[in-house]
Design a protein around this motif. Structure first.
Motif, PDB file in Angstrom:
ATOM      1  N   MET A   1       0.854  -1.179   0.000  1.00  0.00           N
ATOM      2  CA  MET A   1       0.000   0.000   0.000  1.00  0.00           C
ATOM      3  C   MET A   1       0.894   1.234   0.000  1.00  0.00           C
ATOM      4  SD  MET A   1      -2.856   1.251   2.776  1.00  0.00           S
ATOM      5  CE  MET A   1      -4.054   0.049   2.334  1.00  0.00           C
ATOM      6  N   SER A   2       0.637   2.118  -0.897  1.00  0.00           N
ATOM      7  CA  SER A   2       1.432   3.344  -0.993  1.00  0.00           C
ATOM      8  C   SER A   2       0.973   4.348   0.061  1.00  0.00           C
ATOM      9  CB  SER A   2       1.299   3.949  -2.385  1.00  0.00           C
ATOM     10  OG  SER A   2      -0.003   4.480  -2.546  1.00  0.00           O
ATOM     11  N   PHE A   3       1.826   5.311   0.292  1.00  0.00           N
ATOM     12  CA  PHE A   3       1.491   6.346   1.256  1.00  0.00           C
ATOM     13  C   PHE A   3       0.261   7.132   0.809  1.00  0.00           C
ATOM     14  CE2 PHE A   3       1.782  10.666   2.902  1.00  0.00           C
ATOM     15  CZ  PHE A   3       1.738  10.392   4.265  1.00  0.00           C
ATOM     16  N   ALA A   4       0.148   7.398  -0.484  1.00  0.00           N
ATOM     17  CA  ALA A   4      -1.007   8.146  -1.002  1.00  0.00           C
ATOM     18  C   ALA A   4      -2.309   7.386  -0.760  1.00  0.00           C
ATOM     19  CB  ALA A   4      -0.826   8.433  -2.484  1.00  0.00           C
ATOM     20  N   ALA A   5      -2.269   6.081  -0.963  1.00  0.00           N
ATOM     21  CA  ALA A   5      -3.462   5.261  -0.732  1.00  0.00           C
ATOM     22  C   ALA A   5      -3.829   5.247   0.752  1.00  0.00           C
ATOM     23  CB  ALA A   5      -3.240   3.849  -1.237  1.00  0.00           C
ATOM     24  N   LEU A   6      -2.819   5.147   1.597  1.00  0.00           N
ATOM     25  CA  LEU A   6      -3.057   5.169   3.041  1.00  0.00           C
ATOM     26  C   LEU A   6      -3.651   6.511   3.466  1.00  0.00           C
ATOM     27  CD1 LEU A   6      -2.784   3.954   5.879  1.00  0.00           C
ATOM     28  CD2 LEU A   6      -0.468   4.881   5.929  1.00  0.00           C
ATOM     29  N   ALA A   7      -3.082   7.588   2.967  1.00  0.00           N
ATOM     30  CA  ALA A   7      -3.586   8.921   3.312  1.00  0.00           C
ATOM     31  C   ALA A   7      -5.026   9.099   2.849  1.00  0.00           C
ATOM     32  CB  ALA A   7      -2.688   9.984   2.693  1.00  0.00           C
ATOM     33  N   GLU A   8      -5.331   8.602   1.649  1.00  0.00           N
ATOM     34  CA  GLU A   8      -6.700   8.699   1.142  1.00  0.00           C
ATOM     35  C   GLU A   8      -7.665   7.899   2.010  1.00  0.00           C
ATOM     36  OE1 GLU A   8      -9.271   7.384  -2.759  1.00  0.00           O
ATOM     37  OE2 GLU A   8      -7.118   7.690  -2.979  1.00  0.00           O
ATOM     38  N   ARG A   9      -7.254   6.710   2.387  1.00  0.00           N
ATOM     39  CA  ARG A   9      -8.115   5.867   3.229  1.00  0.00           C
ATOM     40  C   ARG A   9      -8.355   6.514   4.590  1.00  0.00           C
ATOM     41  NH1 ARG A   9      -6.754  -0.155   5.361  1.00  0.00           N
ATOM     42  NH2 ARG A   9      -8.783  -0.560   6.246  1.00  0.00           N
ATOM     43  N   LEU A  10      -7.300   7.067   5.185  1.00  0.00           N
ATOM     44  CA  LEU A  10      -7.449   7.738   6.481  1.00  0.00           C
ATOM     45  C   LEU A  10      -8.334   8.977   6.363  1.00  0.00           C
ATOM     46  CD1 LEU A  10      -3.848   7.427   7.933  1.00  0.00           C
ATOM     47  CD2 LEU A  10      -5.907   6.218   8.681  1.00  0.00           C
ATOM     48  N   ALA A  11      -8.206   9.700   5.270  1.00  0.00           N
ATOM     49  CA  ALA A  11      -9.044  10.885   5.057  1.00  0.00           C
ATOM     50  C   ALA A  11     -10.513  10.495   4.917  1.00  0.00           C
ATOM     51  CB  ALA A  11      -8.580  11.648   3.823  1.00  0.00           C
ATOM     52  N   ARG A  12     -10.794   9.398   4.207  1.00  0.00           N
ATOM     53  CA  ARG A  12     -12.182   8.921   4.080  1.00  0.00           C
ATOM     54  C   ARG A  12     -12.742   8.515   5.436  1.00  0.00           C
ATOM     55  NH1 ARG A  12     -10.750   5.569  -0.564  1.00  0.00           N
ATOM     56  NH2 ARG A  12     -10.775   3.873   0.934  1.00  0.00           N
ATOM     57  N   ARG A  13     -11.934   7.829   6.232  1.00  0.00           N
ATOM     58  CA  ARG A  13     -12.391   7.416   7.563  1.00  0.00           C
ATOM     59  C   ARG A  13     -12.660   8.625   8.450  1.00  0.00           C
ATOM     60  NH1 ARG A  13      -9.465   2.079   9.716  1.00  0.00           N
ATOM     61  NH2 ARG A  13     -11.027   2.450  11.297  1.00  0.00           N
ATOM     62  N   ALA A  14     -11.781   9.619   8.383  1.00  0.00           N
ATOM     63  CA  ALA A  14     -11.969  10.841   9.169  1.00  0.00           C
ATOM     64  C   ALA A  14     -13.243  11.566   8.744  1.00  0.00           C
ATOM     65  CB  ALA A  14     -10.759  11.752   9.027  1.00  0.00           C
ATOM     66  N   ALA A  15     -13.501  11.622   7.447  1.00  0.00           N
ATOM     67  CA  ALA A  15     -14.718  12.267   6.953  1.00  0.00           C
ATOM     68  C   ALA A  15     -15.957  11.507   7.411  1.00  0.00           C
ATOM     69  CB  ALA A  15     -14.688  12.360   5.431  1.00  0.00           C
ATOM     70  N   THR A  16     -15.887  10.180   7.404  1.00  0.00           N
ATOM     71  CA  THR A  16     -17.007   9.357   7.865  1.00  0.00           C
ATOM     72  C   THR A  16     -17.283   9.612   9.345  1.00  0.00           C
ATOM     73  OG1 THR A  16     -16.529   7.646   6.244  1.00  0.00           O
ATOM     74  CG2 THR A  16     -17.824   6.985   8.158  1.00  0.00           C
ATOM     75  N   LEU A  17     -16.232   9.643  10.147  1.00  0.00           N
ATOM     76  CA  LEU A  17     -16.396   9.913  11.574  1.00  0.00           C
ATOM     77  C   LEU A  17     -16.956  11.310  11.826  1.00  0.00           C
ATOM     78  CD1 LEU A  17     -13.171   8.347  13.084  1.00  0.00           C
ATOM     79  CD2 LEU A  17     -15.519   7.581  13.429  1.00  0.00           C
ATOM     80  N   ALA A  18     -16.463  12.291  11.092  1.00  0.00           N
ATOM     81  CA  ALA A  18     -16.939  13.662  11.265  1.00  0.00           C
ATOM     82  C   ALA A  18     -18.413  13.786  10.898  1.00  0.00           C
ATOM     83  CB  ALA A  18     -16.101  14.616  10.416  1.00  0.00           C
ATOM     84  N   ALA A  19     -18.815  13.152   9.808  1.00  0.00           N
ATOM     85  CA  ALA A  19     -20.218  13.206   9.394  1.00  0.00           C
ATOM     86  C   ALA A  19     -21.120  12.515  10.415  1.00  0.00           C
ATOM     87  CB  ALA A  19     -20.387  12.566   8.022  1.00  0.00           C
TER      88      ALA A  19
END
Length: 51
Positions: A1-19
């Motif tokens: 898993m690349s760093f970009a993919a990891l960052a994208e996945r973490l950003a999606r999870r953060a957005a889900t939690l925030a919503a």
């Protein structure tokens, strides 16, 4: 898993939690208990991701 993919996945999870947190707070202000009837609000990270 690349760093970009990891960052994208973490950003999606953060957005889900925030919503979910935002929706939960809105429902809590109503004081009708509706935030406890939605599995998406109780366990926002356990939903299946559409890949």
């Amino acid at each position: 898993m690349s760093f970009a993919a990891l960052a994208e996945r973490l950003a999606r999870r953060a957005a889900t939690l925030a919503a979910a947190r935002s929706e939960s707070r809105i429902r809590a202000r109503r004081r009708d208990g509706s935030q406890w009837r939605s599995a998406d609000l109780l366990w926002p990270l356990f939903a299946r991701e559409a890949d």
